[in-house]
Every structure is written in structure tokens, then in C-alpha cells.
Design a protein around this motif. Structure first.
Motif, PDB file in Angstrom:
ATOM      1  N   ASN A  54       0.828  -1.215   0.000  1.00  0.00           N
ATOM      2  CA  ASN A  54       0.000   0.000   0.000  1.00  0.00           C
ATOM      3  C   ASN A  54       0.859   1.261   0.000  1.00  0.00           C
ATOM      4  O   ASN A  54       1.442   1.606   1.030  1.00  0.00           O
ATOM      5  N   PRO A  55       0.918   1.983  -1.123  1.00  0.00           N
ATOM      6  CA  PRO A  55       1.850   3.129  -1.186  1.00  0.00           C
ATOM      7  C   PRO A  55       1.547   4.204  -0.152  1.00  0.00           C
ATOM      8  O   PRO A  55       2.472   4.855   0.322  1.00  0.00           O
ATOM      9  N   PRO A  91      -2.236  -0.530  -7.604  1.00  0.00           N
ATOM     10  CA  PRO A  91      -2.442   0.760  -6.943  1.00  0.00           C
ATOM     11  C   PRO A  91      -3.538   1.592  -7.627  1.00  0.00           C
ATOM     12  O   PRO A  91      -4.329   2.261  -6.949  1.00  0.00           O
ATOM     13  N   ALA A  92      -3.636   1.512  -8.941  1.00  0.00           N
ATOM     14  CA  ALA A  92      -4.647   2.314  -9.653  1.00  0.00           C
ATOM     15  C   ALA A  92      -6.066   1.826  -9.371  1.00  0.00           C
ATOM     16  O   ALA A  92      -7.033   2.593  -9.461  1.00  0.00           O
ATOM     17  N   THR A  93      -6.203   0.542  -9.035  1.00  0.00           N
ATOM     18  CA  THR A  93      -7.523   0.020  -8.661  1.00  0.00           C
ATOM     19  C   THR A  93      -7.928   0.530  -7.282  1.00  0.00           C
ATOM     20  O   THR A  93      -9.079   0.919  -7.057  1.00  0.00           O
ATOM     21  N   VAL A  94      -6.966   0.530  -6.372  1.00  0.00           N
ATOM     22  CA  VAL A  94      -7.275   0.963  -5.004  1.00  0.00           C
ATOM     23  C   VAL A  94      -7.385   2.492  -4.932  1.00  0.00           C
ATOM     24  O   VAL A  94      -8.243   3.029  -4.229  1.00  0.00           O
ATOM     25  N   TYR A  95      -6.513   3.170  -5.670  1.00  0.00           N
ATOM     26  CA  TYR A  95      -6.514   4.637  -5.641  1.00  0.00           C
ATOM     27  C   TYR A  95      -6.659   5.188  -7.059  1.00  0.00           C
ATOM     28  O   TYR A  95      -5.681   5.664  -7.650  1.00  0.00           O
ATOM     29  N   THR A 101     -10.135  10.610  -0.222  1.00  0.00           N
ATOM     30  CA  THR A 101     -10.769  10.411   1.078  1.00  0.00           C
ATOM     31  C   THR A 101      -9.853   9.547   1.938  1.00  0.00           C
ATOM     32  O   THR A 101      -9.224   8.620   1.418  1.00  0.00           O
ATOM     33  N   GLY A 102      -9.772   9.852   3.210  1.00  0.00           N
ATOM     34  CA  GLY A 102      -8.927   9.044   4.097  1.00  0.00           C
ATOM     35  C   GLY A 102      -9.592   8.829   5.439  1.00  0.00           C
ATOM     36  O   GLY A 102     -10.505   9.562   5.814  1.00  0.00           O
ATOM     37  N   VAL A 103      -9.134   7.814   6.151  1.00  0.00           N
ATOM     38  CA  VAL A 103      -9.674   7.519   7.479  1.00  0.00           C
ATOM     39  C   VAL A 103      -8.636   7.929   8.527  1.00  0.00           C
ATOM     40  O   VAL A 103      -7.500   7.448   8.503  1.00  0.00           O
TER      41      VAL A 103
END
Ligand code: AMP
Length: 278
Positions: A54-55, A91-95, A101-103
Motif C-alpha cells: 500500500n503506497p 495501486p490504480a484500482t485501489v486509488y 478520502t482518508g480515514v
């Protein structure tokens, strides 16, 4: 075992399982990861493993680009222990472009690892939240090896009413006590020998605790004294903290404490911990 890269295909495959355990990983699997997968399979009947470096949980000066990767080996290990689904997004699928948006989990992210690695837990909480939404696991399994991560994820799940159980599994160690970690592969032979000092420092705190020592300061000192015997080690922190709030303790209460530390051996940053009084 089905290996799936996209969210849509994963959701379709997932729908076949009434109960599903999830083990999030960054790959380069070892026995620590596999112990989580086995337990998830045992408890839920089926298990999904995610492999995603996870970058967003790496700072610019950290080891994202050199983090060890071996997808073929990981998949063959998972096939052997009969994992059901493996999620390997890019990474492009996840982000995807525009992701913004972040938690943010609260004060438990501001101490220990959070001091040395600002932004790390925002990256972790965000990706784990996304994995929970994609996988919709019955239970999700994490290793005690990353004690603060366990506290952060459990808090996120509770605070945000996520409909799953967070399960914390024991740390799996090498024969000489070194906690298994993908990053151990960075260690040169002399560094690998020096790395046992982390477990020995924790053992020093355990030994003092077992004969009745309850002063946080004295227990921290016991760890520092052991760490000082290893010239290749450079200490980032030692901590005797409350197991839930992670605040440093003056006196260890009846329900025990988390003893943890972070040490650099050469260029490699290692962490480890034990629970005192469990
Ligand atoms: P990682 O691939 O390092 O992100 O780790 C994935 C999961 O495996 C996390 O929940 C870790 O805490 C867990 N894990 C890593 N090393 C160990 C270990 N030695 N024993 C038990 N769990 C571990």
C-alpha cells in the motif's frame, strides 16, 4: 483458489461464501502471515487474502519501492494451505485518479509508530477500511507483531460501526526469537544476528515484571540496558504503555501493559512487542 485483481470480480466471487475471513497483507509471505490464514480458514470456513503493498502507508523516505515482492511464491504458499480467494489489486484500482478520502483514527495514532512515521496510520486505516468494504469479511485477522496497528484497526471498526470482528493473532517467531517479518530479508548475516537483541530486550522487561517490578520507567530502562549491549542497534523508542490507549505508564496496572520497541539495525527498521501480564 481464485486470484482476482479487480473489485467487481472480487465482489462476485465473494458472494459465494456465507462466512469469510480476511487476512490483509503486503505479500512476501512467511509463517506469521500463514498462521493468520490458517486460523481464518478454521474459524470462518473460507479465507480471502489480500496482497497489496500500500503506497499511502509509506512516507517518501521509506522503503516502498524496495519492499520485497514475490507474487508467484506467495500464491504457491497460499495454494498449499487452501486459501479460497486472493485479492491482488493494482495501486490504480485501489486509488483511482481523484481518490481523495482518508480515514483518520484518533489519539492512538499519535504515539509510538505514529511519531516516527507520520501519516502511516492514515494510510493503513484507509486501505483496511477499503478492503473491509470490498471483501465484507465476517472476521478480519491481524498479527500482534504490529500491536499498534491492531489497536488502530480495532478502534476504527468499533468507532465506525463496521460489521465484522477484528481478531488479533500471536506473533510467530524464528527459533532464536526474532519476530518474523518480510523486512528481515533486508538483514545481512551479521545484522540478522544482531536483530535478536529486540526479543532479548523485551525478555528483560518480562523478567523484571515477573518478579514484581511495576515501574514503567524501570521496565523501559531494562529494555534500554539490553539494547545498549548491541552496537549495531540504534534505538528509536522503547515503551511501556496502556494496552488500549497506548499512553506511557508510570505504574503498570493490574491488567498489564504493552512493552514495545523500534530499533534500526543498519538500514533496516524493526519493531517488536510483548504484552506484560497476560
Ligand atoms: P504485512 O504483510 O507486514 O502488512 O503483515 C500482514 C499481517 O500479518 C499483519 O496483520 C501483520 O501484523 C501480520 N504479521 C506480520 N508478521 C507477523 C508475525 N511474525 N506473526 C504474526 N503475524 C504477523
Amino acid at each position: 483458489m481464485q486470484v482476482i485483481e479487480t473489485i467487481e470480480t472480487f465482489r462476485t466471487a465473494r458472494s459465494r461464501y456465507p462466512r469469510l475471513g480476511l487476512v490483509p497483507t503486503m505479500g512476501f509471505l512467511h509463517e506469521g502471515h500463514l498462521s493468520l490464514v490458517r486460523r481464518a480458514k478454521e474459524e470462518c470456513g473460507a479465507v480471502a487474502v489480500s496482497i497489496f503493498v500500500n503506497p499511502t502507508q509509506f512516507a517518501a523516505n521509506e522503503d516502498f519501492s524496495t519492499y520485497p515482492r514475490d507474487m508467484e511464491r506467495d500464491l504457491s504458499l497460499l495454494r498449499e494451505i487452501q486459501a479460497d480467494l486472493v485479492f491482488t489489486p493494482t495501486p490504480a484500482t485501489v486509488y483511482p485518479p481523484g481518490h481523495d478520502t482518508g480515514v483518520e483514527v484518533g489519539t492512538v495514532t499519535n504515539v509510538l509508530e505514529g511519531v516516527v512515521r507520520p501519516g502511516h496510520f492514515r494510510g493503513v486505516a484507509t486501505v483496511v477500511c477499503k478492503l473491509f468494504n470490498i471483501v465484507q469479511p465476517t472476521k478480519a485477522y491481524f498479527g500482534q507483531k504490529d500491536a499498534q496497528q491492531c489497536v488502530v484497526i480495532a478502534k476504527m471498526a468499533r468507532d465506525l460501526d463496521m460489521p465484522l470482528e477484528v481478531v488479533v493473532c500471536p506473533t510467530v517467531r524464528e527459533a532464536d526469537g526474532l519476530a518474523m517479518s518480510s523486512r528481515n530479508s533486508y538483514l545481512k548475516p551479521d545484522e540478522r544476528r544482531a536483530a535478536t537483541v529486540l526479543r532479548r530486550a523485551l525478555a528483560a522487561a518480562e523478567a523484571r515484571f515477573s518478579v514484581g517490578e511495576r515501574s514503567g520507567e524501570t521496565l523501559r530502562q531494562a529494555m534500554l540496558e539490553t539494547l545498549a549491549t548491541e552496537p549495531m542497534g540504534s534505538v528509536e523508542y522503547v515503551s511501556i504503555a496502556d494496552r488500549r490507549s497506548l499512553t506511557e505508564l508510570g505504574q503498570v496496572p493490574a491488567d498489564g501493559a504493552l512493552a514495545s520497541l523500534a530499533v534500526r539495525i543498519g538500514k533496516t527498521r524493526l519493531i517488536d512487542n510483548v504484552i506484560l501480564g497476560s
